[in-house]
Design a protein around this motif. Structure first.
Motif, PDB file in Angstrom:
ATOM      1  N   UNK A 169       0.550  -1.230   0.193  1.00 14.85           N
ATOM      2  CA  UNK A 169       0.046   0.009   0.063  1.00 14.85           C
ATOM      3  C   UNK A 169       1.127   1.589  -0.172  1.00 14.85           C
ATOM      4  N   UNK A 170       1.570   1.171   0.958  1.00 19.53           N
ATOM      5  CA  UNK A 170       2.806   2.274   1.286  1.00 19.53           C
ATOM      6  C   UNK A 170       3.658   2.883  -0.503  1.00 19.53           C
ATOM      7  N   UNK A 171       3.794   1.561  -1.087  1.00 18.47           N
ATOM      8  CA  UNK A 171       4.319   1.285  -2.746  1.00 18.47           C
ATOM      9  C   UNK A 171       3.724   2.231  -3.527  1.00 18.47           C
ATOM     10  N   UNK A 172       2.665   1.631  -3.280  1.00 15.34           N
ATOM     11  CA  UNK A 172       1.443   2.205  -4.547  1.00 15.34           C
ATOM     12  C   UNK A 172       1.316   3.351  -4.392  1.00 15.34           C
ATOM     13  N   UNK A 173       1.004   3.825  -3.014  1.00 15.30           N
ATOM     14  CA  UNK A 173       0.536   4.855  -2.682  1.00 15.30           C
ATOM     15  C   UNK A 173       1.747   6.479  -3.008  1.00 15.30           C
ATOM     16  N   UNK A 174       2.530   6.053  -2.296  1.00 13.93           N
ATOM     17  CA  UNK A 174       4.064   7.177  -3.508  1.00 13.93           C
ATOM     18  C   UNK A 174       3.902   6.776  -4.525  1.00 13.93           C
ATOM     19  N   UNK A 175       3.784   5.410  -5.746  1.00 13.86           N
ATOM     20  CA  UNK A 175       4.030   5.488  -6.661  1.00 13.86           C
ATOM     21  C   UNK A 175       2.484   6.758  -7.544  1.00 13.86           C
ATOM     22  N   UNK A 176       1.768   6.492  -6.903  1.00 12.62           N
ATOM     23  CA  UNK A 176       0.384   7.134  -6.768  1.00 12.62           C
ATOM     24  C   UNK A 176       0.540   8.835  -6.554  1.00 12.62           C
ATOM     25  N   UNK A 177       0.914   8.863  -5.911  1.00 12.19           N
ATOM     26  CA  UNK A 177       1.014  10.484  -5.763  1.00 12.19           C
ATOM     27  C   UNK A 177       2.022  10.890  -6.408  1.00 12.19           C
ATOM     28  N   UNK A 178       3.603   9.841  -7.206  1.00 13.12           N
ATOM     29  CA  UNK A 178       4.935  11.077  -7.619  1.00 13.12           C
ATOM     30  C   UNK A 178       3.713  10.844  -9.182  1.00 13.12           C
ATOM     31  N   UNK A 179       3.424   9.790  -9.887  1.00 17.26           N
ATOM     32  CA  UNK A 179       2.568   9.496 -11.171  1.00 17.26           C
ATOM     33  C   UNK A 179       1.349  10.973 -11.434  1.00 17.26           C
TER      34      UNK A 179
END
Length: 624
Positions: free
Chosen positions: A306-316
């Motif tokens: 979830x953390x990785x996806x959240x960071x990736x989503x924020x960056x995206x």
């Protein structure tokens, strides 16, 4: 604004997809955890069932021996009943020796029977063996006892409730068997079965952390327990509160015991007139610790994902928003900047491709992690199953040998009738083979325990002369019969005091027994000499077994302590052996933090040495 809305759509779709993946992962995690819980419950049920069968077999063996004796003519005869008196507490102890010999033979065949008595149909005592117990009886009539009343009413075998014997102070149950002659009741054969053997079996179980095994009677009172030391005579515990929770049918329950979340597994021990139960009691958190660990690890993976996806989503999202702003500005510039904008779009496409590839590899790694967890769990279950199978098959192999050894001894000594010399020779061969097989099974179990690091040691501060003296004493009759000189010497400690050693005395004596037995096998009769010595060497005790036997060829010496290895000589083939004695001895010595070695010269003799630290920490204190 239209471009901004279009840019946000992949982010929203990605968030929904991530939530869906996490939901599916959590669903399968829940299913996997439920399966692990079922597996733990099944394993505990199997263990409790195995314990119940062992306890039942222990009692049934005693019942079978008493019922066989009840059918013998010597037991059906009461020709001296007119000699029963209050003074003798039955007939005189030197009367009706045929009946008493049968009683003694059953005591010999079933060592856990403390005493066997014969009661007349009116409840009067006829005879009790050992006879010293007859002389100390408080009364001469036992018609008031529950087992007498039950057998008279049922005309069948009865097993009483467990109680503490006033004669021996051991926890005991009474087995009463009716004795019939010509269809009429001739009396009752009554055996007092010591339940300490069952208690010791429970103490030897390889239980999980903070797990206790208990056997209770029909009133849910403790009969035996894995946490009760040998010889403990403190009052037995009552588990009647579990009866209200579990009733007569429940095989497992999760309860609040004195404020502690506890898991109970139950298996019935059906004895006909009585119904005992085996209980496995363990804190719930310990019983399902592996399940909780798996759950914690999986939740950690979810949190990281979830953390990785959240960071990736924020960056995206930030990248998308920046691209939109850049696009708004690029719409106001010249054609040259449009060309630059096309290049930036190409870079964006490559980044998206790399992000997708990274996501795919991440999902594959998660799949591999779950597969590894599953394989690890399966390996643990297989190890537990192998240990349980080894303990069960060893017990099942040794249990039939007890009556074989007992009855062959009865046949050889003439208790069950006179035999011809040829018959006696064959029966003796059967007896020796059964004893040899029992020893081989014990050796196989010992080597398995040593390999698994599961052998238990009871460490005591013990005089060395007692250990050596008992070991040598057990072989003196054999040495004398072969005219072999067997001697021992134990050097005193400083100041002339007894040399003391912190060790498991039974295991150290087992090592000495193996070495002395080997020496006696390989020395010549009439001229053989075997010397056993023990002395202090710095901070350890050094033992030595020296003989003038055939010695060991140099090419055979390197593998001498290997499992199943035997020196291939004609003499060795004559004496036989499993090839496990030296391997077991090496394992016991090294478990005590010591070492074992030997010196041998062919055709001159051999000397085997082993040393044990005087203050022993290697086996973990009182028990390991």
């Amino acid at each position: 604004m239209t471009m901004r809305r279009a840019a946000l759509q992949p982010v929203i779709i990605g968030a929904i997809a991530s939530a869906l993946v996490i939901t599916i992962f959590y669903f399968f995690l829940t299913e996997d955890i439920n399966k692990e819980i079922v597996s733990v419950e099944k394993n505990k049920g199997n263990l409790a069932g195995s314990m119940a069968r062992q306890a039942g077999q222990h009692v049934q063996t005693a019942i079978a021996a008493l019922e066989v004796a009840a059918d013998m003519p010597q037991m059906q005869s009461t020709e001296y009943s007119d000699l029963i008196s209050e003074e003798n507490k039955g007939v005189p102890v030197n009367v009706d020796m045929e009946k008493r010999n049968v009683q003694k033979a059953v005591l010999l065949a079933v060592p856990s029977l403390e005493s066997i008595g014969f009661l007349m149909p009116n409840g009067d005592v006829y005879s009790v063996e050992p006879s010293i117990l007859q002389q100390n009886l408080p009364v001469v009539n036992f018609a008031y006892r529950d087992y007498y009343i039950e057998v008279i009413n049922r005309q069948n075998t009865y097993v009483s409730a467990a109680f503490q014997s006033t004669a021996t102070y051991n926890y005991t149950t009474v087995i009463a068997v009716p004795v019939f002659k010509d269809g009429s009741l001739a009396g009752l054969l009554v055996g007092a079965l010591n339940l300490g053997v069952i208690n010791e079996q429970l103490r030897m179980l390889d239980l999980d952390e903070n797990e206790v095994a208990v056997i209770v009677d029909g009133d849910w009172n403790e009969i035996a327990s894995s946490d009760r030391p040998v010889g403990d005579t403190t009052p037995r515990r009552s588990f009647s509160y579990l009866q209200d929770i579990m009733g007569d049918t429940a095989m497992s329950a999760r309860i609040d015991a004195s404020g502690k979340d506890t898991y109970i597994t139950r298996a019935p021990v059906d004895l006909g007139s009585n119904r005992w139960s085996v209980l496995l009691i363990q804190p719930y958190s310990d019983a399902f610790s592996d399940v909780y660990l798996h759950q914690s690890e999986a939740l950690s993976i979810i949190a990281i994902t979830v953390g990785i996806m959240s960071v990736s989503g924020y960056i995206l999202f930030r990248s998308m928003l920046g691209n939109v702003r850049l696009t708004d500005k690029l719409e106001d510039v010249n054609e040259e900047l449009k060309s630059l904008n096309q290049n930036l779009k190409g870079d964006k496409a490559r980044l998206e491709s790399l992000s997708s590839e990274l996501k795919s590899k991440n999902e594959h790694l998660e799949y591999l992690a779950k597969e590894l967890d599953l394989k690890a769990t399966q390996l643990k279950e297989m190890d537990a199953a192998k240990e349980e199978f080894a303990a069960m098959i060893t017990h099942e192999l040794k249990t039939p040998l007890v009556p074989i050894v007992g009855y062959t001894e009865l046949l050889v000594d003439g208790t069950l009738g006179e035999l011809t010399p040829v018959q006696k020779e064959k029966i003796q061969l059967m007896h020796d083979s059964a004893v040899s097989l029992s020893g081989l099974i014990s050796d196989l179990l010992d080597i398995r325990k040593l390999e698994m690091g599961k052998m238990k040691f009871d460490v005591l501060e013990t005089p060395v002369k007692d250990i050596v003296g008992q070991a040598v004493g057990s072989f003196l009759p054999l040495a004398k019969s072969k005219q072999i000189a067997l001697t021992y010497t134990v050097a005193p400690d400083g100041g002339g005091s007894d040399l003391m050693l912190s060790c498991d005395p039974k295991r150290i004596q087992q090592v000495l027994n193996n070495l002395i037995s080997n020496s006696l096998k390989f020395v010549s009769e009439k001229t053989g000499v075997v010397q056993v010595t023990a002395r202090r060497n710095s901070n350890s005790v050094e033992f030595a077994v020296k003989d003038n036997g055939i010695g060991i060829p140099e090419e055979k010496q390197a593998k001498l302590f290997s499992k199943f290895y035997q020196v291939d000589t004609s003499l060795r083939r004559e004496v036989g052996g499993s090839g496990l004695g030296l391997a077991i001895s090496k394992g016991i010595v090294e478990a005590h933090g010591g070492k074992i070695w030997f010196e041998s010269t062919p055709r001159v003799g051999s000397t085997f040495y082993f040393s044990i630290p005087m203050v022993n920490n290697a086996v973990g204190g009182a028990e390991a």
